[in-house]
Design a protein around this motif. Structure first.
Motif, PDB file in Angstrom:
ATOM      1  N   LEU A  33       0.835  -1.200   0.000  1.00 23.85           N
ATOM      2  CA  LEU A  33       0.000   0.000   0.000  1.00 23.85           C
ATOM      3  C   LEU A  33       0.871   1.252   0.000  1.00 23.85           C
ATOM      4  N   ALA A  34       1.913   1.263   0.805  1.00 27.90           N
ATOM      5  CA  ALA A  34       2.802   2.427   0.877  1.00 27.90           C
ATOM      6  C   ALA A  34       3.487   2.683  -0.464  1.00 27.90           C
ATOM      7  N   VAL A  35       3.921   1.623  -1.137  1.00 21.46           N
ATOM      8  CA  VAL A  35       4.571   1.774  -2.442  1.00 21.46           C
ATOM      9  C   VAL A  35       3.594   2.362  -3.459  1.00 21.46           C
ATOM     10  N   LEU A  36       2.374   1.877  -3.479  1.00 23.68           N
ATOM     11  CA  LEU A  36       1.396   2.380  -4.441  1.00 23.68           C
ATOM     12  C   LEU A  36       1.037   3.836  -4.139  1.00 23.68           C
ATOM     13  N   GLN A  37       0.950   4.162  -2.870  1.00 28.22           N
ATOM     14  CA  GLN A  37       0.670   5.556  -2.510  1.00 28.22           C
ATOM     15  C   GLN A  37       1.792   6.477  -2.982  1.00 28.22           C
ATOM     16  N   GLN A  38       3.027   6.006  -2.886  1.00 28.81           N
ATOM     17  CA  GLN A  38       4.175   6.805  -3.311  1.00 28.81           C
ATOM     18  C   GLN A  38       4.175   7.060  -4.819  1.00 28.81           C
ATOM     19  N   HIS A  39       3.606   6.139  -5.578  1.00 29.69           N
ATOM     20  CA  HIS A  39       3.613   6.247  -7.034  1.00 29.69           C
ATOM     21  C   HIS A  39       2.269   6.726  -7.593  1.00 29.69           C
ATOM     22  N   ALA A  40       1.422   7.230  -6.720  1.00 28.42           N
ATOM     23  CA  ALA A  40       0.108   7.703  -7.166  1.00 28.42           C
ATOM     24  C   ALA A  40       0.257   8.872  -8.132  1.00 28.42           C
ATOM     25  N   ASN A  41      -0.628   8.899  -9.110  1.00 29.06           N
ATOM     26  CA  ASN A  41      -0.645   9.957 -10.114  1.00 29.06           C
ATOM     27  C   ASN A  41      -2.076  10.470 -10.231  1.00 29.06           C
ATOM     28  N   PRO A  42      -2.446  11.460  -9.420  1.00 32.87           N
ATOM     29  CA  PRO A  42      -3.838  11.929  -9.398  1.00 32.87           C
ATOM     30  C   PRO A  42      -4.365  12.366 -10.759  1.00 32.87           C
ATOM     31  N   GLU A  43      -3.506  12.948 -11.581  1.00 28.65           N
ATOM     32  CA  GLU A  43      -3.969  13.384 -12.905  1.00 28.65           C
ATOM     33  C   GLU A  43      -4.349  12.189 -13.765  1.00 28.65           C
ATOM     34  N   ARG A  44      -3.539  11.158 -13.718  1.00 34.26           N
ATOM     35  CA  ARG A  44      -3.859   9.969 -14.508  1.00 34.26           C
ATOM     36  C   ARG A  44      -5.067   9.229 -13.943  1.00 34.26           C
ATOM     37  N   ALA A  45      -5.289   9.357 -12.638  1.00 30.25           N
ATOM     38  CA  ALA A  45      -6.421   8.670 -12.014  1.00 30.25           C
ATOM     39  C   ALA A  45      -7.758   9.160 -12.558  1.00 30.25           C
ATOM     40  N   VAL A  46      -7.825  10.420 -12.969  1.00 33.21           N
ATOM     41  CA  VAL A  46      -9.099  10.994 -13.420  1.00 33.21           C
ATOM     42  C   VAL A  46      -9.665  10.241 -14.615  1.00 33.21           C
ATOM     43  N   PRO A  47      -8.930  10.067 -15.724  1.00 37.62           N
ATOM     44  CA  PRO A  47      -9.496   9.323 -16.842  1.00 37.62           C
ATOM     45  C   PRO A  47      -9.688   7.839 -16.546  1.00 37.62           C
ATOM     46  N   MET A  48      -8.873   7.277 -15.670  1.00 37.54           N
ATOM     47  CA  MET A  48      -9.042   5.871 -15.305  1.00 37.54           C
ATOM     48  C   MET A  48     -10.361   5.662 -14.580  1.00 37.54           C
ATOM     49  N   GLN A  49     -10.682   6.565 -13.680  1.00 30.07           N
ATOM     50  CA  GLN A  49     -11.959   6.484 -12.969  1.00 30.07           C
ATOM     51  C   GLN A  49     -13.132   6.702 -13.912  1.00 30.07           C
ATOM     52  N   ALA A  50     -12.965   7.616 -14.855  1.00 29.48           N
ATOM     53  CA  ALA A  50     -14.040   7.879 -15.811  1.00 29.48           C
ATOM     54  C   ALA A  50     -14.283   6.658 -16.696  1.00 29.48           C
ATOM     55  N   TYR A  51     -13.195   5.993 -17.125  1.00 28.58           N
ATOM     56  CA  TYR A  51     -13.311   4.812 -17.976  1.00 28.58           C
ATOM     57  C   TYR A  51     -14.095   3.709 -17.278  1.00 28.58           C
ATOM     58  N   MET A  52     -13.949   3.625 -15.962  1.00 20.71           N
ATOM     59  CA  MET A  52     -14.666   2.615 -15.187  1.00 20.71           C
ATOM     60  C   MET A  52     -15.970   3.162 -14.617  1.00 20.71           C
ATOM     61  N   LYS A  53     -16.458   4.230 -15.226  1.00 17.01           N
ATOM     62  CA  LYS A  53     -17.757   4.826 -14.885  1.00 17.01           C
ATOM     63  C   LYS A  53     -17.830   5.245 -13.416  1.00 17.01           C
ATOM     64  N   HIS A  54     -16.679   5.648 -12.882  1.00 23.49           N
ATOM     65  CA  HIS A  54     -16.580   6.183 -11.514  1.00 23.49           C
ATOM     66  C   HIS A  54     -17.061   5.186 -10.457  1.00 23.49           C
ATOM     67  N   ARG A  55     -16.922   3.913 -10.755  1.00 27.27           N
ATOM     68  CA  ARG A  55     -17.290   2.886  -9.782  1.00 27.27           C
ATOM     69  C   ARG A  55     -16.214   2.705  -8.708  1.00 27.27           C
ATOM     70  N   PHE A  56     -14.971   3.067  -9.049  1.00 22.59           N
ATOM     71  CA  PHE A  56     -13.854   2.819  -8.147  1.00 22.59           C
ATOM     72  C   PHE A  56     -12.906   4.006  -8.128  1.00 22.59           C
ATOM     73  N   ALA A  57     -12.218   4.167  -7.003  1.00 20.71           N
ATOM     74  CA  ALA A  57     -11.135   5.143  -6.914  1.00 20.71           C
ATOM     75  C   ALA A  57      -9.872   4.517  -7.495  1.00 20.71           C
ATOM     76  N   TYR A  58      -8.982   5.358  -7.998  1.00 23.27           N
ATOM     77  CA  TYR A  58      -7.721   4.884  -8.572  1.00 23.27           C
ATOM     78  C   TYR A  58      -6.560   5.713  -8.034  1.00 23.27           C
ATOM     79  N   PHE A  59      -5.408   5.057  -7.878  1.00 25.41           N
ATOM     80  CA  PHE A  59      -4.182   5.788  -7.593  1.00 25.41           C
ATOM     81  C   PHE A  59      -3.668   6.483  -8.852  1.00 25.41           C
ATOM     82  N   GLY A  60      -4.034   5.937 -10.000  1.00 20.42           N
ATOM     83  CA  GLY A  60      -3.524   6.458 -11.265  1.00 20.42           C
ATOM     84  C   GLY A  60      -2.286   5.721 -11.729  1.00 20.42           C
ATOM     85  N   ILE A  61      -2.222   4.424 -11.411  1.00 24.16           N
ATOM     86  CA  ILE A  61      -1.082   3.585 -11.786  1.00 24.16           C
ATOM     87  C   ILE A  61      -1.535   2.616 -12.873  1.00 24.16           C
TER      88      ILE A  61
END
Length: 222
Positions: free
Chosen positions: A7-35
């Motif tokens: 969990l700590a490693v994934l948090q360190q590599h989170a990319n909030p900007e990339r998470a936005v389209p990833m969440q949209a692609y999944m119809k906002h059903r889930f949160a994403y780190f953006g990885i």
């Protein structure tokens, strides 16, 4: 398995900007780190390197499944793929829980192969898959329909036909798509069987299923 460290490693590599389209692609059903998947695989690799030498750590799997970020569910699925040799029919109830919680096509389409691998080694699981094929939960039905993907000559055609017939005449997109995929995949191995199935059941099959099933069949046949 060290869930807090992953969990700590994934948090360190989170990319909030990339998470936005990833969440949209999944119809906002889930949160994403953006990885993305390739990067996620690299980050998980050190954790999974020697995993198969130990029994399945179900606490790790459940911690990953409970996290709101979808990448941790992906990590749990990759871990279970690494642990295939340890999975037995006794694990089916746990896998059923994963199928029915935080359900979507991305998790179902990995769990179908995992469950299918157990069923291939332990045919007694086929009875469970038959029961799933008529369950009210569409994701259990989808896993049942597609659990034989990539089996080629090891496909149990009687089981495949029964499970698909249990799901004909429906309007659910994810079920009709799964039917098409199951038939399309097997058509690469036995096109005559798939064509015969289509000829016998065409009147009950959705257009989506027919289109997917016939992708690799001769045009004049379908």
């Amino acid at each position: 398995m060290d869930y807090p460290a992953l969990l700590a490693v994934l948090q360190q590599h989170a990319n909030p900007e990339r998470a936005v389209p990833m969440q949209a692609y999944m119809k906002h059903r889930f949160a994403y780190f953006g990885i993305g998947k390739p990067q996620l695989a690299l980050l998980c690799r050190p954790f999974f390197k020697d995993a198969a030498k130990q029994p399945v750590d179900w606490d790790f799997v459940h911690h990953c499944w409970d996290d709101p970020h979808r990448e941790l569910q992906y990590a749990a699925l990759e871990y279970l793929k690494k642990m295939q040799q340890h999975l037995t029919p006794q694990n089916i109830p746990r896998l059923q829980t994963l199928i029915t919680e935080k359900s979507w096509w991305d998790s179902a389409d990995v769990l179908d192969r995992i469950v299918g691998g157990i069923a291939l080694r332990h045919p007694e699981v086929n009875a469970v898959l038959l029961a799933w094929s008529t369950d009210d939960n569409i994701w259990l039905r989808r896993v049942a329909i597609d659990h034989q993907l990539l089996r080629k000559h090891h496909t149990d055609t009687a089981l495949l036909e029964t499970i698909i017939c249990n799901n004909l005449g429906q309007k659910e997109f994810f079920i009709n798509k799964a039917i098409g995929w199951a038939l399309r995949d097997y058509s690469k191995t036995n096109p005559a069987w798939v064509q015969d199935f289509i000829d016998r059941h065409r009147h009950k099959m959705a257009k989506l299923s027919l289109r997917e099933a016939g992708k690799y069949l001769p045009r004049e046949a379908t």
